[in-house]
Design a protein around this motif. Structure first.
Motif, PDB file in Angstrom:
ATOM      1  N   LYS A 233      -7.949 -19.537  14.649  1.00 32.30           N
ATOM      2  CA  LYS A 233      -8.967 -19.114  13.673  1.00 32.30           C
ATOM      3  C   LYS A 233      -8.609 -17.751  13.075  1.00 32.30           C
ATOM      4  CE  LYS A 233     -13.795 -20.120  13.179  1.00 32.30           C
ATOM      5  NZ  LYS A 233     -14.987 -20.612  13.808  1.00 32.30           N
ATOM      6  N   LEU A 234      -8.166 -16.835  13.943  1.00 27.66           N
ATOM      7  CA  LEU A 234      -7.805 -15.483  13.515  1.00 27.66           C
ATOM      8  C   LEU A 234      -6.636 -15.521  12.529  1.00 27.66           C
ATOM      9  CD1 LEU A 234      -8.183 -12.347  14.062  1.00 27.66           C
ATOM     10  CD2 LEU A 234      -6.297 -12.599  15.682  1.00 27.66           C
ATOM     11  N   GLN A 235      -5.600 -16.313  12.856  1.00 29.27           N
ATOM     12  CA  GLN A 235      -4.411 -16.380  11.990  1.00 29.27           C
ATOM     13  C   GLN A 235      -4.744 -16.993  10.628  1.00 29.27           C
ATOM     14  OE1 GLN A 235      -2.977 -14.258  13.565  1.00 29.27           O
ATOM     15  NE2 GLN A 235      -0.953 -15.054  14.057  1.00 29.27           N
ATOM     16  N   GLU A 236      -5.617 -17.998  10.648  1.00 23.67           N
ATOM     17  CA  GLU A 236      -5.954 -18.691   9.391  1.00 23.67           C
ATOM     18  C   GLU A 236      -6.789 -17.826   8.456  1.00 23.67           C
ATOM     19  OE1 GLU A 236      -5.878 -23.248  11.254  1.00 23.67           O
ATOM     20  OE2 GLU A 236      -7.770 -22.149  11.066  1.00 23.67           O
ATOM     21  N   THR A 237      -7.431 -16.776   8.992  1.00 22.41           N
ATOM     22  CA  THR A 237      -8.231 -15.900   8.116  1.00 22.41           C
ATOM     23  C   THR A 237      -7.369 -14.845   7.422  1.00 22.41           C
ATOM     24  OG1 THR A 237      -8.716 -14.492  10.014  1.00 22.41           O
ATOM     25  CG2 THR A 237     -10.383 -16.134   9.431  1.00 22.41           C
ATOM     26  N   ARG A 238      -6.083 -14.788   7.761  1.00 22.26           N
ATOM     27  CA  ARG A 238      -5.190 -13.827   7.088  1.00 22.26           C
ATOM     28  C   ARG A 238      -5.090 -14.186   5.605  1.00 22.26           C
ATOM     29  NH1 ARG A 238      -1.871 -10.772  10.375  1.00 22.26           N
ATOM     30  NH2 ARG A 238      -1.967 -11.264  12.608  1.00 22.26           N
TER      31      ARG A 238
ATOM     32  N   THR B 128       5.562 -30.304  20.690  1.00 18.75           N
ATOM     33  CA  THR B 128       4.883 -31.491  20.149  1.00 18.75           C
ATOM     34  C   THR B 128       4.186 -31.170  18.835  1.00 18.75           C
ATOM     35  OG1 THR B 128       4.550 -32.333  22.371  1.00 18.75           O
ATOM     36  CG2 THR B 128       3.189 -33.304  20.667  1.00 18.75           C
ATOM     37  N   ILE B 129       3.532 -30.001  18.769  1.00 21.06           N
ATOM     38  CA  ILE B 129       2.778 -29.658  17.547  1.00 21.06           C
ATOM     39  C   ILE B 129       3.707 -29.334  16.378  1.00 21.06           C
ATOM     40  CG2 ILE B 129       1.154 -28.008  16.502  1.00 21.06           C
ATOM     41  CD1 ILE B 129      -0.214 -27.813  19.251  1.00 21.06           C
ATOM     42  N   PHE B 130       4.758 -28.579  16.629  1.00 19.47           N
ATOM     43  CA  PHE B 130       5.572 -28.093  15.504  1.00 19.47           C
ATOM     44  C   PHE B 130       6.881 -28.854  15.302  1.00 19.47           C
ATOM     45  CE2 PHE B 130       2.795 -24.610  16.772  1.00 19.47           C
ATOM     46  CZ  PHE B 130       2.156 -24.363  15.568  1.00 19.47           C
ATOM     47  N   GLY B 131       7.271 -29.691  16.277  1.00 16.85           N
ATOM     48  CA  GLY B 131       8.468 -30.524  16.118  1.00 16.85           C
ATOM     49  C   GLY B 131       9.670 -29.723  15.664  1.00 16.85           C
ATOM     50  N   PRO B 132      10.527 -30.319  14.810  1.00 17.66           N
ATOM     51  CA  PRO B 132      11.741 -29.611  14.372  1.00 17.66           C
ATOM     52  C   PRO B 132      11.510 -28.682  13.175  1.00 17.66           C
ATOM     53  CG  PRO B 132      11.787 -31.856  13.574  1.00 17.66           C
ATOM     54  CD  PRO B 132      10.471 -31.690  14.281  1.00 17.66           C
ATOM     55  N   LEU B 133      10.364 -28.008  13.127  1.00 19.53           N
ATOM     56  CA  LEU B 133      10.028 -27.179  11.961  1.00 19.53           C
ATOM     57  C   LEU B 133      11.025 -26.038  11.747  1.00 19.53           C
ATOM     58  CD1 LEU B 133       7.687 -27.405   9.918  1.00 19.53           C
ATOM     59  CD2 LEU B 133       6.565 -25.556  11.118  1.00 19.53           C
TER      60      LEU B 133
ATOM     61  N   ALA C 215       1.523 -34.854  16.739  1.00 19.49           N
ATOM     62  CA  ALA C 215       1.339 -33.413  16.505  1.00 19.49           C
ATOM     63  C   ALA C 215      -0.125 -33.111  16.178  1.00 19.49           C
ATOM     64  CB  ALA C 215       2.247 -32.947  15.367  1.00 19.49           C
ATOM     65  N   ASN C 216      -0.698 -33.906  15.273  1.00 16.18           N
ATOM     66  CA  ASN C 216      -2.101 -33.703  14.883  1.00 16.18           C
ATOM     67  C   ASN C 216      -3.064 -33.964  16.036  1.00 16.18           C
ATOM     68  OD1 ASN C 216      -1.926 -32.861  12.138  1.00 16.18           O
ATOM     69  ND2 ASN C 216      -1.297 -34.926  11.570  1.00 16.18           N
ATOM     70  N   LYS C 217      -2.758 -35.018  16.833  1.00 13.31           N
ATOM     71  CA  LYS C 217      -3.588 -35.343  18.001  1.00 13.31           C
ATOM     72  C   LYS C 217      -3.587 -34.179  18.993  1.00 13.31           C
ATOM     73  CE  LYS C 217      -3.473 -40.310  18.688  1.00 13.31           C
ATOM     74  NZ  LYS C 217      -2.606 -41.343  19.244  1.00 13.31           N
ATOM     75  N   THR C 218      -2.378 -33.678  19.296  1.00 14.98           N
ATOM     76  CA  THR C 218      -2.228 -32.594  20.276  1.00 14.98           C
ATOM     77  C   THR C 218      -2.906 -31.327  19.777  1.00 14.98           C
ATOM     78  OG1 THR C 218      -0.107 -33.577  20.900  1.00 14.98           O
ATOM     79  CG2 THR C 218      -0.528 -31.345  21.690  1.00 14.98           C
ATOM     80  N   LEU C 219      -2.774 -31.063  18.473  1.00 11.82           N
ATOM     81  CA  LEU C 219      -3.407 -29.873  17.881  1.00 11.82           C
ATOM     82  C   LEU C 219      -4.926 -29.948  18.039  1.00 11.82           C
ATOM     83  CD1 LEU C 219      -3.209 -27.245  16.230  1.00 11.82           C
ATOM     84  CD2 LEU C 219      -3.114 -28.631  14.152  1.00 11.82           C
ATOM     85  N   LYS C 220      -5.502 -31.111  17.715  1.00 10.20           N
ATOM     86  CA  LYS C 220      -6.961 -31.311  17.858  1.00 10.20           C
ATOM     87  C   LYS C 220      -7.397 -31.087  19.306  1.00 10.20           C
ATOM     88  CE  LYS C 220      -8.455 -34.553  14.315  1.00 10.20           C
ATOM     89  NZ  LYS C 220      -8.203 -35.943  13.971  1.00 10.20           N
ATOM     90  N   GLU C 221      -6.616 -31.651  20.200  1.00  6.09           N
ATOM     91  CA  GLU C 221      -6.907 -31.564  21.642  1.00  6.09           C
ATOM     92  C   GLU C 221      -6.911 -30.105  22.106  1.00  6.09           C
ATOM     93  OE1 GLU C 221      -4.153 -33.081  24.905  1.00  6.09           O
ATOM     94  OE2 GLU C 221      -5.104 -34.910  24.157  1.00  6.09           O
ATOM     95  N   GLN C 222      -5.902 -29.347  21.668  1.00  4.82           N
ATOM     96  CA  GLN C 222      -5.789 -27.939  22.073  1.00  4.82           C
ATOM     97  C   GLN C 222      -6.937 -27.099  21.490  1.00  4.82           C
ATOM     98  OE1 GLN C 222      -3.707 -26.528  24.349  1.00  4.82           O
ATOM     99  NE2 GLN C 222      -3.007 -28.619  24.709  1.00  4.82           N
ATOM    100  N   VAL C 223      -7.333 -27.410  20.252  1.00  2.00           N
ATOM    101  CA  VAL C 223      -8.458 -26.694  19.626  1.00  2.00           C
ATOM    102  C   VAL C 223      -9.730 -26.952  20.428  1.00  2.00           C
ATOM    103  CG1 VAL C 223      -9.946 -26.627  17.566  1.00  2.00           C
ATOM    104  CG2 VAL C 223      -7.475 -26.594  17.299  1.00  2.00           C
ATOM    105  N   ARG C 224      -9.864 -28.197  20.921  1.00  2.00           N
ATOM    106  CA  ARG C 224     -11.059 -28.561  21.672  1.00  2.00           C
ATOM    107  C   ARG C 224     -11.064 -27.949  23.079  1.00  2.00           C
ATOM    108  NH1 ARG C 224     -10.321 -33.732  21.637  1.00  2.00           N
ATOM    109  NH2 ARG C 224     -10.100 -34.072  23.867  1.00  2.00           N
ATOM    110  N   LYS C 225      -9.923 -28.006  23.753  1.00  2.00           N
ATOM    111  CA  LYS C 225      -9.882 -27.621  25.172  1.00  2.00           C
ATOM    112  C   LYS C 225      -9.468 -26.170  25.429  1.00  2.00           C
ATOM    113  CE  LYS C 225      -8.564 -32.176  27.033  1.00  2.00           C
ATOM    114  NZ  LYS C 225      -7.431 -32.883  27.649  1.00  2.00           N
ATOM    115  N   ASN C 226      -8.560 -25.639  24.599  1.00  2.71           N
ATOM    116  CA  ASN C 226      -7.945 -24.341  24.887  1.00  2.71           C
ATOM    117  C   ASN C 226      -8.636 -23.228  24.086  1.00  2.71           C
ATOM    118  OD1 ASN C 226      -6.192 -22.113  25.019  1.00  2.71           O
ATOM    119  ND2 ASN C 226      -4.385 -23.429  25.213  1.00  2.71           N
TER     120      ASN C 226
ATOM    121  N   GLY D 243       2.813 -17.080  25.086  1.00  5.91           N
ATOM    122  CA  GLY D 243       2.697 -18.150  26.081  1.00  5.91           C
ATOM    123  C   GLY D 243       1.330 -18.808  26.100  1.00  5.91           C
ATOM    124  N   THR D 244       0.606 -18.754  24.950  1.00  2.00           N
ATOM    125  CA  THR D 244      -0.730 -19.372  24.860  1.00  2.00           C
ATOM    126  C   THR D 244      -0.646 -20.886  25.048  1.00  2.00           C
ATOM    127  OG1 THR D 244      -1.218 -17.671  23.227  1.00  2.00           O
ATOM    128  CG2 THR D 244      -2.835 -19.438  23.430  1.00  2.00           C
TER     129      THR D 244
END
Length: 320
Positions: free
Chosen positions: A121-126, A54-59, A102-113, A45-46
């Motif tokens: 960051k943790l997941q991307e270092t896997r 919005t970020i992942f759409g119909p992925l 999606a990209n806008k919302t992702l940037k926003e969440q990285v900045r604010k959340n 629930g992050t």
């Protein structure tokens, strides 16, 4: 005929094998995003459900459609696999429509959340991500759509026209091309909006309205204006759009606010314009263009022959 059929079959088998191999790789990459991001984020629930959507759409739906296609390909059931796959092709168009947001919302969440930023960051270092970021993974479905177009075309070219499978392939190629055009159209419109916005910001003040619905940016560049009376040549920046031509000159370099902007000198509507090349009036290289409007004639010059030819082509196409 037998030789031709054997050749077709060899090429077809190669393409089908490559299609399946690349489909597996594509599914692996989508699976990384779904496993390490979507599923965990849903559980933790992050992110709010609407933000996640919005970020992942119909992925997830795209993954399911490709998974079903790969199962059919593994069994060699190309025809039925393609029939089912075609039903979900619209998802790619919807995914493309959503990608900018999606990209806008992702940037926003990285900045604010803060907690999402840490989690990302943790997941991307896997090691599975091989140094890639989530931003690199989101365009994957649209890259895959482009590949499908080539794979299905190759399969069609190497299938005998008198088979039932040929009809299914032809239908698939048409469907994929239609969706590709839809996606390309989305990107073209987006790129055009960015260009209009950039030019609007370059021009001093808000008097000249560049951002107009239905207007398309074509090109820009410096050209010399030849005055009607024997004055000096004036160097001007021209912006060509589908309906107007804008002439601008640089603002004073010491201006406190607008030193890097341009001041609009004139806006020429193209609906009553005719364009001609003028011969015998230039130096050994370069050229001269004559633009005739109802109440004015504009003579534009460049010492670069290629540049004048390009402008002539662009202007005549825009006027037409």
């Amino acid at each position: 005929v037998e030789d031709q059929r054997a050749r077709w079959e060899r090429k077809r088998s190669r393409t089908a094998k490559e299609l399946l191999e690349t489909e597996h790789k594509y599914l692996e990459q989508l699976d990384l995003v779904l496993t390490y991001f979507v599923t965990i984020l849903k559980a933790k629930g992050t992110l709010k459900p609407a933000v996640l959507e919005t970020i992942f759409g119909p992925l997830e739906s795209l993954y399911s459609a490709s998974h079903v296609l790969s199962l059919h390909l593994e069994k060699g059931n190309l025809g039925p696999g393609l029939e089912i796959f075609c039903q979900s092709l619209d998802l790619y168009g919807h995914y493309a429509e959503n990608l900018e947001q999606a990209n806008k919302t992702l940037k926003e969440q990285v900045r604010k959340n803060k907690s999402f930023r840490r989690f990302k960051k943790l997941q991307e270092t896997r090691p599975q991500f091989q140094g890639r970021e989530l931003e690199d993974m989101l365009p994957l479905p649209l890259q895959r759509l482009h590949q499908y177009k080539h794979f299905f075309r190759d399969l069609l070219e190497n299938t005998s026209p008198d088979t039932a499978e040929y009809q299914k392939l032809a239908k698939t190629v048409k469907s994929v091309c239609d969706v590709s055009h839809w996606v390309q159209d989305i990107f073209d419109k987006r790129e055009n909006s960015l260009q209009l916005l950039r030019v609007q910001k370059l021009l001093k003040g808000q008097k000249t309205q560049v951002l107009t619905p239905g207007r398309w940016y074509i090109r820009e560049g410096w050209l010399l204006v030849v005055p009607s009376k024997g004055e000096e040549l004036k160097r001007r920046m021209f912006f060509l759009f589908s309906d107007i031509l804008i002439a601008a000159k640089p603002c004073h370099p010491l201006h406190p606010l607008n030193s890097n902007k341009l001041s609009c000198q004139a806006v020429y509507p193209l609906h009553q314009c005719s364009v001609d090349k003028v011969f015998g009036h230039t130096w050994s290289q370069g050229g001269l263009l004559s633009l005739s409007f109802p109440h004015k004639t504009l003579l534009l010059m460049s010492s670069n022959q290629q540049e004048i030819n390009d402008w002539y082509r662009s202007l005549t196409a825009a006027v037409r």
